[in-house]
Design a protein around this motif. Structure first.
Motif, PDB file in Angstrom:
ATOM      1  N   GLN A   1      48.780  34.954  25.128  1.00 26.75           N
ATOM      2  CA  GLN A   1      48.109  33.986  25.992  1.00 26.75           C
ATOM      3  C   GLN A   1      46.609  34.248  26.122  1.00 26.75           C
TER       4      GLN A   1
ATOM      5  N   GLN B   1      47.293  28.903  35.360  1.00 27.82           N
ATOM      6  CA  GLN B   1      48.052  28.122  36.334  1.00 27.82           C
ATOM      7  C   GLN B   1      49.253  28.897  36.865  1.00 27.82           C
ATOM      8  N   GLN B   2      49.936  29.626  35.988  1.00 19.90           N
ATOM      9  CA  GLN B   2      51.068  30.439  36.429  1.00 19.90           C
ATOM     10  C   GLN B   2      50.614  31.510  37.421  1.00 19.90           C
TER      11      GLN B   2
ATOM     12  N   GLU C   1      47.718  27.752  30.660  1.00 22.28           N
ATOM     13  CA  GLU C   1      49.071  27.940  31.198  1.00 22.28           C
ATOM     14  C   GLU C   1      49.162  29.236  31.994  1.00 22.28           C
TER      15      GLU C   1
END
Length: 423
Positions: free
Chosen positions: A57, A83-84, A80
């Motif tokens: 990531q 946001q997680q 992603e």
């Protein structure tokens, strides 16, 4: 050292000797050799000496200034992952350590080119006879000279280099304060803060720049005065309504997320044509006016007089007759304020970072069936939520608002419903 989490500020989080260790630039799943830079009783700060593997990531930052400019902290992480991490942080803050809350939804828009407002510092370096224009460095008051900024809407990013060239050519270059860029629905605008009066030559250069780049120009000789070069009225849309604003008025920076946020608030409140709705910290009507198109009546309360005046003007322009605004300080005793004795079925709050401690008990005493709280600070949202939960309300929906991708800002919204209304 193995990193197992990401904090909202883009730092990897690991555990060492039972202590939280915050590692700048490291991502979850990465193994790193580190140097401790600060060792406190309950936590430590570190920097990476060597990264032994890359997280899947990990992302390549788009901005050439990332890591120096203080504006963004997370461009090295995928959107992603960002946001997680923010959702997990929100869930922890809104629940108990052993029982975190559930984040039902992430409301997001485009992660790049989203920012429709920016304030750039200006600083003339006499030694090199050059003008700096940009944002502050991370943890430093010095400016970073900005040529690109991929989080700005493209129309504003395209102005950076020609604007810098124009300002650097002015005779008054040593006496400029800052420049604000805003993208309204009817085009870009700029506000130039200048510390001395501008001579005719400088004004002509700025006018040529304004007209050749299609930018509405405003002069700000002091913090109170604002003079438009042309007769313009900036505006944006909220739920299909046109809201005009002054370049210095507060508007949500991320238009795409704002549109979704307003729609979700209306949906959560489940507005009926017979509802009387209260909008606290209402600004210039971002939520108030869309609510008024659906409810029997809406009251908006705001502490900034100029925003109240703009809200009233916008209600008139949109032919909304069922909305009333009050200019009141919501940190004062609200029980004495003229709106306070009215009855309301639904309430929306959208306070500043300090939250709404002065008004929570009165919100409870009004006994609305539903309360939507929009927050730019999860710490004060969690604190104010405790009052609602203790008074018999239940947290029914919780959303993370990705209003500022690539930054540490964590915004959210929550729906509370009175227990006797819950099916």
């Amino acid at each position: 050292m193995t990193v197992n989490d990401l904090d909202p500020f883009g730092q990897g989080v690991a555990r060492h000797n039972g202590k939280a260790l915050f590692i700048q630039g490291a991502l979850p799943g990465e193994q790193v050799d580190i140097t401790i830079t600060e060792d406190k009783r309950n936590f430590a700060q570190a920097k990476v000496k060597r990264r032994l593997n890359d997280s899947p990531q990990r992302a390549t930052p788009r901005c050439p200034h990332f890591g120096v400019c203080g504006g963004c902290q997370q461009q090295h992480a995928s959107i992603e992952l960002q946001q997680q991490a923010k959702s997990r942080a929100l869930a922890r803050m809104m629940g108990k350590r052993e029982n975190p809350a559930v984040v039902d939804e992430i409301i997001s828009g485009t992660p790049w080119g989203y920012r429709r407002r920016a304030r750039l510092g200006l600083n003339y370096l006499a030694k090199t006879q050059t003008l700096q224009m940009g944002f502050r460095k991370s943890q430093d008051s010095e400016l970073v000279n900005i040529q690109r900024c991929p989080v700005l809407v493209p129309q504003l990013e395209a102005l950076l280099e020609p604007l810098h060239e124009c300002l650097a050519s002015l005779k008054a270059v040593r006496r400029l304060g800052h420049v604000e860029l805003v993208h309204a629905d009817n085009g870009p605008l700029m506000v130039l803060r200048h510390l001395d009066a501008l001579n005719d030559d400088d004004r002509q250069k700025l006018e040529r720049f304004s007209h050749s780049h299609g930018v509405d120009l405003f002069f700000a000789p002091d913090s109170e005065t604002l003079t438009a070069l042309d007769d313009v009225q900036p505006s944006y849309h909220s739920d299909g309504l046109r809201l005009t604003f002054s370049p210095r008025d507060f508007i949500q920076v991320n238009d795409g997320v704002n549109q979704q946020m307003v729609a979700r608030a209306i949906e959560w409140l489940d507005i009926k044509p017979t509802d009387r709705v209260l909008d606290l910290f209402c600004g210039m009507g971002n939520f108030t006016l869309p609510l008024a198109t659906r409810a029997e009546s809406v009251v908006g309360v705001e502490g900034v007089a100029a925003l109240v005046a703009k809200a009233e003007y916008n209600a008139e322009c949109n032919s909304l007759k069922n909305v009333t605004f009050f200019h009141e300080n919501l940190e004062d005793d609200v029980t004495r304020q003229p709106w306070a004795a009215q009855g309301f079925d639904k309430i929306l709050l959208d306070p500043a970072r300090a939250g709404a401690p002065g008004v929570m008990q009165h919100v409870i005493s009004l006994a609305p069936t539903r309360v939507v709280y929009v927050s730019c600070n999860p710490t004060t949202l969690a604190r104010d939520s405790e009052a609602l939960l203790a008074a018999g309300y239940q947290l029914r929906q919780l959303a993370m608002l990705d209003m500022f991708p690539h930054t540490g800002h964590l915004e959210s919204m929550a729906l509370f419903e009175r227990l006797d209304q819950v099916e």
